[in-house]
Write an enzyme that holds these catalytic residues in place. Structure first.
Site, mmCIF file in Angstrom:
data_model
loop_
_atom_site.group_PDB
_atom_site.id
_atom_site.type_symbol
_atom_site.label_atom_id
_atom_site.label_comp_id
_atom_site.label_asym_id
_atom_site.label_seq_id
_atom_site.Cartn_x
_atom_site.Cartn_y
_atom_site.Cartn_z
ATOM 1 N N ASP A 152 0.837 -1.194 0.000
ATOM 2 C CA ASP A 152 0.000 0.000 0.000
ATOM 3 C C ASP A 152 0.872 1.245 0.000
ATOM 4 O O ASP A 152 1.944 1.265 -0.606
ATOM 5 C CB ASP A 152 -0.924 -0.051 1.226
ATOM 6 C CG ASP A 152 -2.291 0.564 0.982
ATOM 7 O OD1 ASP A 152 -2.349 1.798 0.867
ATOM 8 O OD2 ASP A 152 -3.277 -0.182 0.897
ATOM 9 N N HIS A 191 -3.566 6.058 3.269
ATOM 10 C CA HIS A 191 -4.435 4.926 2.962
ATOM 11 C C HIS A 191 -4.030 3.661 3.720
ATOM 12 O O HIS A 191 -4.870 2.960 4.294
ATOM 13 C CB HIS A 191 -4.410 4.682 1.453
ATOM 14 C CG HIS A 191 -5.359 3.652 0.956
ATOM 15 N ND1 HIS A 191 -5.052 2.309 0.934
ATOM 16 C CD2 HIS A 191 -6.616 3.750 0.456
ATOM 17 C CE1 HIS A 191 -6.074 1.628 0.428
ATOM 18 N NE2 HIS A 191 -7.042 2.478 0.131
ATOM 19 N N ASN A 277 -13.890 0.618 -7.075
ATOM 20 C CA ASN A 277 -14.968 1.493 -6.605
ATOM 21 C C ASN A 277 -15.746 2.135 -7.754
ATOM 22 O O ASN A 277 -16.300 3.223 -7.597
ATOM 23 C CB ASN A 277 -14.403 2.604 -5.709
ATOM 24 C CG ASN A 277 -13.757 2.070 -4.456
ATOM 25 O OD1 ASN A 277 -14.049 0.967 -4.013
ATOM 26 N ND2 ASN A 277 -12.862 2.856 -3.874
ATOM 27 N N SER A 348 -11.426 -0.782 -0.554
ATOM 28 C CA SER A 348 -10.174 -0.801 0.200
ATOM 29 C C SER A 348 -10.412 -1.073 1.676
ATOM 30 O O SER A 348 -9.524 -1.577 2.375
ATOM 31 C CB SER A 348 -9.455 0.549 0.068
ATOM 32 O OG SER A 348 -8.955 0.751 -1.214
#
Length: 414
Positions: A152, A191, A277, A348
């Site tokens: 990530d 994130h 998404n 996520s």
């Protein structure tokens, strides 16, 4: 000059079926990698590629020779477009693709409030998967002994939720094909901290005694396919890592990374990847690969989130649906960089919840194989339904919206 990703068009395919039945034991990792390398060494296409690279001019540079990509078997080659064209002509059975960006699957921060602590009602995601209920009935699983690689933006290890749970932090340099250990784990964008909290956070995490290792594959939220491949090779080289959690991708069905993801299954690593998404009939790669455990999002009403990606795909003449499962991914509270908690929307957020449940299963059943772990997850889901606004009938969501349904931890206490 540019970086190209080079591999045979045909993957090891059915020849890896026997490998996929292997387990997650750290002591078996190197043997399983050796078996994978052995299968690949028999492939005449690989032999031709190695011969071509050995005889190529000095302007063609192999950044990642075969010994440094034993799991993915991918060549990372720095060469001109003219040399790439020549390689395509000389060896038509190769896939030769220019390196391209892999982006973070950006969540929406619909609630701008940052809290200093979370309340019981903020932990609805743990209720939705049945974890709160089984803990009340005596379930004591915590994910202890399981390590997850979070590929990530990095992780803020100073957050109280994550204190003592980030076992290492690494960055990647494709040009030198090196992985660097960082003494301090930091988040370059924010994130990764939210994701890590949902895996093993003290209060918000599904598996609070699991450990995470941070691989900054997306510094600032941006990376490339070459970073992705180097990150997978790094994760595979650490025998303690059993799960990789990924919330990144390229829109559409892009097969460039497919063989790399499939290879993880053959060495005892479960890839858990966000579907995207973009909503109905849209997905992202690698989350839409048949060999990943693809994750969509649901909300507090046990409905599939409207933004959750899903669709029907075809690979190797087989039809399948994405995602495989859904998990809470809308208005989910977790840790944020610098301290505090925020509620974010996105697949996520759902993905680390699935990784956490997988860690609970691995803790309870350490002898389990990769295929049995996946089967245990998808066959224990809760079917989701909605009320049609026109017919007023209650209908089940189709598989391309919910997969097998909402992931559940309840079978762990049955």
């Amino acid at each position: 000059m540019a970086i190209f990703i080079v591999r045979p068009k045909s993957s090891l395919g059915s020849r890896t079926v026997g490998l996929i039945s292997k387990n997650f034991k750290p002591e078996d990792r190197q043997r399983q990698i050796s078996e994978l390398v052995g299968l690949r060494s028999e492939d005449p296409c690989y032999k031709e590629l190695n011969r071509w690279l050995d005889q190529s001019p000095a302007s063609v540079t192999s950044l990642a020779p075969e010994a440094r990509t034993p799991v993915t078997g991918t060549k990372i080659v720095d060469m001109s477009e003219e040399e790439a064209t020549k390689l395509r002509q000389d060896l038509p059975d190769l896939v030769i693709m220019r390196d391209r960006p892999v982006g973070l699957i950006e969540p929406a921060k619909t609630n701008s409030t940052t809290k200093t602590r979370v309340l019981k009602k903020d932990l609805w995601h743990l209720d939705a998967i049945g974890l709160t209920d089984i803990k009340k009935r005596g379930f004591t699983g915590t994910g202890k002994g399981v390590t997850i690689a979070v590929l990530d933006t990095g992780i803020d290890a100073t957050h109280p939720e994550l204190s003592g749970k980030v076992m290492g932090a690494y960055t990647f340099n494709v040009n030198t094909w090196q992985t660097s250990f960082n003494g301090t784990s930091i988040d370059t964008q924010g994130h990764g901290t939210h994701v890590a909290g949902l895996i093993c956070g003290k209060n918000v995490g599904v598996a609070p005694e699991a450990k995470v290792v941070s691989g900054t594959m997306l510094p600032g939220g941006r990376g490339n396919i070459s970073d992705f491949i180097l990150a997978l090779e790094w994760a595979a080289s650490d025998p303690t890592i059993s799960i990789v959690n990924i919330s990144a991708g390229i829109p559409g069905n892009v097969p460039d990374m497919m063989s790399s993801v499939a290879a993880l299954l053959g060495i005892g690593i479960l890839p858990v990847i966000a579907a995207g998404n973009e909503g109905r009939n849209k997905t992202r790669s690698p989350g839409n690969y048949v060999d990943s455990l693809s994750v969509g999002a649901s909300n507090q009403e046990n409905k599939v989130s409207s933004f959750s990606s899903g669709g029907v795909l075809v690979a190797d003449n087989h039809r399948y649906e994405v995602p495989d499962v859904v998990a809470p991914g809308e208005q989910v509270w977790s840790s944020v960089m610098g301290g505090g908690y925020e509620a974010w929307d996105g697949t996520s957020m759902a993905t680390p919840i699935v990784s956490g449940v997988a860690a609970l299963i691995l803790e309870k059943y350490p002898e389990i194989t990769v295929t049995d772990l996946i089967e245990g997850i998808v066959t224990s889901c809760k079917n989701l339904a909605y009320k049609n606004i026109v017919s007023k009938k209650t209908l089940n969501y189709p598989p391309e919206r919910q997969g097998s349904g909402l992931i559940q931890a309840k079978p762990l206490y049955q």
